[in-house]
Design a protein around this motif. Structure first.
Motif, PDB file in Angstrom:
ATOM      1  N   ASP A 126     -10.988  11.782  -4.164  1.00  0.00           N
ATOM      2  CA  ASP A 126     -10.303  11.011  -3.134  1.00  0.00           C
ATOM      3  C   ASP A 126      -9.401  11.920  -2.303  1.00  0.00           C
ATOM      4  O   ASP A 126      -8.888  12.938  -2.786  1.00  0.00           O
ATOM      5  CB  ASP A 126      -9.423   9.922  -3.762  1.00  0.00           C
TER       6      ASP A 126
ATOM      7  N   THR B 297      -4.267   5.671   4.535  1.00  0.00           N
ATOM      8  CA  THR B 297      -5.724   5.730   4.386  1.00  0.00           C
ATOM      9  C   THR B 297      -6.060   6.454   3.095  1.00  0.00           C
ATOM     10  O   THR B 297      -5.433   7.471   2.772  1.00  0.00           O
ATOM     11  CB  THR B 297      -6.375   6.490   5.564  1.00  0.00           C
ATOM     12  N   VAL B 298      -7.043   5.939   2.374  1.00  0.00           N
ATOM     13  CA  VAL B 298      -7.602   6.660   1.231  1.00  0.00           C
ATOM     14  C   VAL B 298      -9.113   6.753   1.419  1.00  0.00           C
ATOM     15  O   VAL B 298      -9.788   5.735   1.593  1.00  0.00           O
ATOM     16  CB  VAL B 298      -7.301   5.975  -0.114  1.00  0.00           C
TER      17      VAL B 298
ATOM     18  N   HIS C 126      -8.819  11.218  -8.303  1.00  0.00           N
ATOM     19  CA  HIS C 126      -8.583   9.795  -8.074  1.00  0.00           C
ATOM     20  C   HIS C 126      -7.152   9.580  -7.616  1.00  0.00           C
ATOM     21  O   HIS C 126      -6.199   9.953  -8.310  1.00  0.00           O
ATOM     22  CB  HIS C 126      -8.833   8.978  -9.345  1.00  0.00           C
TER      23      HIS C 126
ATOM     24  N   ALA D 131      -6.022  11.143   0.172  1.00  0.00           N
ATOM     25  CA  ALA D 131      -5.100  10.112   0.629  1.00  0.00           C
ATOM     26  C   ALA D 131      -4.229  10.656   1.755  1.00  0.00           C
ATOM     27  O   ALA D 131      -3.747  11.792   1.704  1.00  0.00           O
ATOM     28  CB  ALA D 131      -4.226   9.623  -0.519  1.00  0.00           C
TER      29      ALA D 131
ATOM     30  N   PRO E 136       0.829  -1.215   0.000  1.00  0.00           N
ATOM     31  CA  PRO E 136       0.000   0.000   0.000  1.00  0.00           C
ATOM     32  C   PRO E 136       0.862   1.262   0.000  1.00  0.00           C
ATOM     33  O   PRO E 136       1.865   1.341   0.708  1.00  0.00           O
ATOM     34  CB  PRO E 136      -0.796  -0.122   1.304  1.00  0.00           C
TER      35      PRO E 136
ATOM     36  N   GLU F 187      -8.992   1.480   3.116  1.00  0.00           N
ATOM     37  CA  GLU F 187      -9.753   2.064   2.008  1.00  0.00           C
ATOM     38  C   GLU F 187     -11.136   2.424   2.563  1.00  0.00           C
ATOM     39  O   GLU F 187     -11.915   1.540   2.928  1.00  0.00           O
ATOM     40  CB  GLU F 187      -9.872   1.077   0.856  1.00  0.00           C
TER      41      GLU F 187
ATOM     42  N   ASP G  23     -14.778   4.051   2.116  1.00  0.00           N
ATOM     43  CA  ASP G  23     -15.784   4.405   1.117  1.00  0.00           C
ATOM     44  C   ASP G  23     -16.548   5.645   1.596  1.00  0.00           C
ATOM     45  O   ASP G  23     -17.362   5.570   2.518  1.00  0.00           O
ATOM     46  CB  ASP G  23     -16.749   3.240   0.908  1.00  0.00           C
TER      47      ASP G  23
ATOM     48  N   LYS H 175      -3.072   2.096  -3.528  1.00  0.00           N
ATOM     49  CA  LYS H 175      -3.964   1.588  -2.490  1.00  0.00           C
ATOM     50  C   LYS H 175      -3.586   2.135  -1.119  1.00  0.00           C
ATOM     51  O   LYS H 175      -2.456   2.522  -0.867  1.00  0.00           O
ATOM     52  CB  LYS H 175      -3.904   0.050  -2.450  1.00  0.00           C
ATOM     53  N   GLY H 176      -4.562   2.111  -0.235  1.00  0.00           N
ATOM     54  CA  GLY H 176      -4.314   2.467   1.145  1.00  0.00           C
ATOM     55  C   GLY H 176      -4.421   1.247   2.032  1.00  0.00           C
ATOM     56  O   GLY H 176      -5.138   0.297   1.711  1.00  0.00           O
TER      57      GLY H 176
ATOM     58  N   ARG I 131     -12.329   7.398  -0.403  1.00  0.00           N
ATOM     59  CA  ARG I 131     -12.666   7.252  -1.820  1.00  0.00           C
ATOM     60  C   ARG I 131     -14.017   7.869  -2.163  1.00  0.00           C
ATOM     61  O   ARG I 131     -15.025   7.620  -1.511  1.00  0.00           O
ATOM     62  CB  ARG I 131     -12.716   5.774  -2.198  1.00  0.00           C
TER      63      ARG I 131
END
Length: 578
Positions: free
Chosen positions: A51, A32-33, A65, A53, A28, A73, A75, A69-70, A35
């Motif tokens: 997003d 943290t992302v 975007h 990050a 990763p 992730e 939502d 990856k975080g 999204r």
């Protein structure tokens, strides 16, 4: 498979390199992302879906975007993602020592608590003893300077970021006691030195609360002098003004004068127009502030969003009876002849001091907190009801309670107009502060009532005034909760969702965010703010506090490397936000 012509050692090396590359590609990139939330970046511009990050304590991407990856992730679809909110006037000085979560504010998205209307340092031995005596929680006052207090909180491991002004009244009491005297040249030099010391420890500026003893005894030139010291250290002047009612316009003009002559930016604490007969003065206040801003004076304001203020019964009694501090005040009130004189002053028309009881009336004074457990049955009652219960006048009942409680007593005064509140919310130079502690609906906090602003002030901006009444747009509400106060305080790298900024991030549901606290039932948490990160650490998860020790002592410019540090020769040596 490698061709057979490669030697076995070379084949092993190539495989190892390819394996490392594959592992690196799958590692990763972010902690943290968030999204595909609706991103309100703090600028006040139209939000976008995208997003955010986080890596370590910083935002490393904010845009449409985030590639990669975080570890987490999140939502955020259908939710608003915003910078952390800044409480411009916070009073969790004691509540953070009890409960470091600052839950009532955390559930509203507050990530920075700015304290100091009456600061927690510097303290001499007498002031330490008074603070211990007045505390409901038997706090250990083991610090002397403001910087030591803030460092104590940081080391304790608290959830919110913290910052503070140094109180001119605190410094005045340290040097002069709680007496109605003016400092001589040597004493004023000592007071200026204490301002500088606090600034060099990290204070954001100097503040005062001019309706309270001993602050009220300070004349304008004294305040200009202390504000000058603050300004040379990159700080500002922020004030609970000398009047918010009968002499409101004159008090605004004094604040403007202090800003102009000291060179320090000025902020008006909890802007309001108190007393129905004064409500029409808002036009003059706005005109004076905006004319000064146009002329180059840096002046802003903050506010809370309720028609009642909350303070003590000291705001109902003349300053002369309070001279020397609480013990002398209570001693005087035990004398029937002095009580008669105080009662007469409390009822006098057009007083020369700020009499909040006269503006609210005994029906508009609501009891919130008592130090003495035997008096707590009066919580939630008006002064009219208590006076009737005691078969005495409102003035006499107020004096009795101050003596019996061993404190100034916590009360709410109903003073303001909802129409004026709406107008003030829309002013582009006004941010928000609760003027309250940060309690939780549990334990020792339930022994007192709270003003509902402690639990609802910030989400009230988002829900009531932005979404429901459309006084401002949601993006403007977020700006006034984040970027505006950060700029006002000259705090860099906070207040925006921007690459390189500290990861103070709030997720809320614009459709449901709401405050629930009332005067009758104040201990009710707000809803709709579900997740909060402070310095990259998850502080609120699915509306539950994680108890993460995420908070930091946010220091002023005199000690920050980004500003060069140190104090300067004059205020003009600093670059100031407009």
């Amino acid at each position: 498979m490698l061709p057979h012509r490669f030697s076995r050692p070379l084949a092993a090396l190539v495989c190892a390199v390819l394996g490392t590359a594959t592992a690196t590609a799958s590692t990763p990139e972010f902690d943290t992302v968030l999204r595909q939330g609706t991103v309100y970046d703090g600028s006040g511009h139209v939000p976008y879906v995208g997003d955010v990050a986080i890596k370590g304590d910083r935002i490393v991407y904010a845009g449409p975007h985030a590639k990669g990856k975080g570890k987490v992730e999140f939502d955020a679809h259908g939710k608003a993602v915003a910078p952390g909110f800044i409480n411009m006037l916070a009073h969790p000085e004691e509540s953070l020592l009890i409960d470091g979560r600052a839950l009532s504010d955390l559930r509203q998205g507050v990530t920075l608590e700015v304290m100091g209307e009456m600061s927690m340092g510097p303290l001499n031995d007498t002031m330490k003893a008074d603070l211990r005596r007045m505390s409901d929680s038997a706090i250990d006052v083991d610090w002397t300077t403001l910087g030591q207090y803030l460092t104590k909180l940081e080391k304790k491991g608290i959830t919110p970021n913290i910052a503070s002004f140094v109180g001119a009244g605190t410094i005045r009491e340290y040097v002069l006691g709680a007496n109605d005297v003016e400092p001589n040249a040597a004493q004023l030099t000592e007071m200026r030195g204490l301002v500088r010391q606090a600034m060099e420890e990290g204070a954001l500026g100097v503040t005062t609360a001019l309706i309270y003893n001993p602050n009220t005894y300070a004349k304008t030139p004294e305040l200009i002098s202390l504000a000058q010291e603050s300004a040379t250290c990159g700080g500002m002047y922020i004030a609970h003004m000398r009047s918010e009612g009968d002499r409101l316009v004159e008090a605004v003009d004094e604040t403007i004068r202090i800003a102009r002559e000291s060179g320090a930016p000025a902020e008006i604490y909890h802007l309001k127009v108190a007393g129905q007969q004064n409500w029409g003065k808002l036009d003059d206040v706005v005109a004076h502030v905006e004319a000064s801003r146009k002329a180059g004076v840096r002046i802003t304001a903050d506010m809370y969003l309720y028609t009642a203020g909350a303070t003590g019964l000291d705001a109902s009694m003349p300053p002369w009876v309070q001279e020397g501090g609480y013990d002398k005040w209570a001693e005087r009130l035990r004398d029937p002849a002095i009580r008669a004189k105080v009662a007469a002053d409390m009822k006098a028309q057009n007083p020369t001091w700020e009499n909040l009881l006269q503006r609210a009336g005994p029906d508009g004074l609501l009891f919130l907190a008592f130090h003495n457990p035997a008096l707590r049955g009066y919580i939630g009652k008006t002064l009219t009801e208590v006076a009737r219960d005691r078969n005495t006048s409102p003035e006499e009942a107020a004096m009795q309670l101050v003596v019996e409680d061993g404190s100034r007593v916590g009360v709410a005064y109903f003073l303001m107009s909802e129409d004026n509140i709406r107008r003030q919310v829309a002013l582009p130079w006004v941010s928000f502060g609760s003027d309250a502690g940060a309690p939780a609906p549990e334990g020792i906090f339930l022994e007192s009532a709270e003003h509902p602003r402690a639990y609802g002030n910030f989400v009230r901006v988002l829900g009531k005034y932005a979404r429901d009444e459309k006084v401002i747009t949601l993006q403007e509400a977020v700006r006034k909760l984040s970027a505006l106060p950060a700029a006002t305080l000259s705090i860099p790298e906070r207040g925006h969702l921007k690459e390189g900024y500290y990861a103070d991030v709030v997720v809320f549901d614009p459709a449901t965010v709401a405050d629930h606290a009332t005067y009758e039932k104040p201990h009710q948490l707000s809803t709709g703010v579900t997740d909060v990160w402070i310095n990259g650490m998850r502080a609120l998860k699915d509306s539950e506090a994680t108890k993460a020790p995420s908070g930091r002592f946010v220091r002023g410019r005199a000690v920050r490397n980004d500003a060069g540090g140190g104090c300067r020769s004059r205020a003009s040596d600093w670059t100031w936000s407009p």
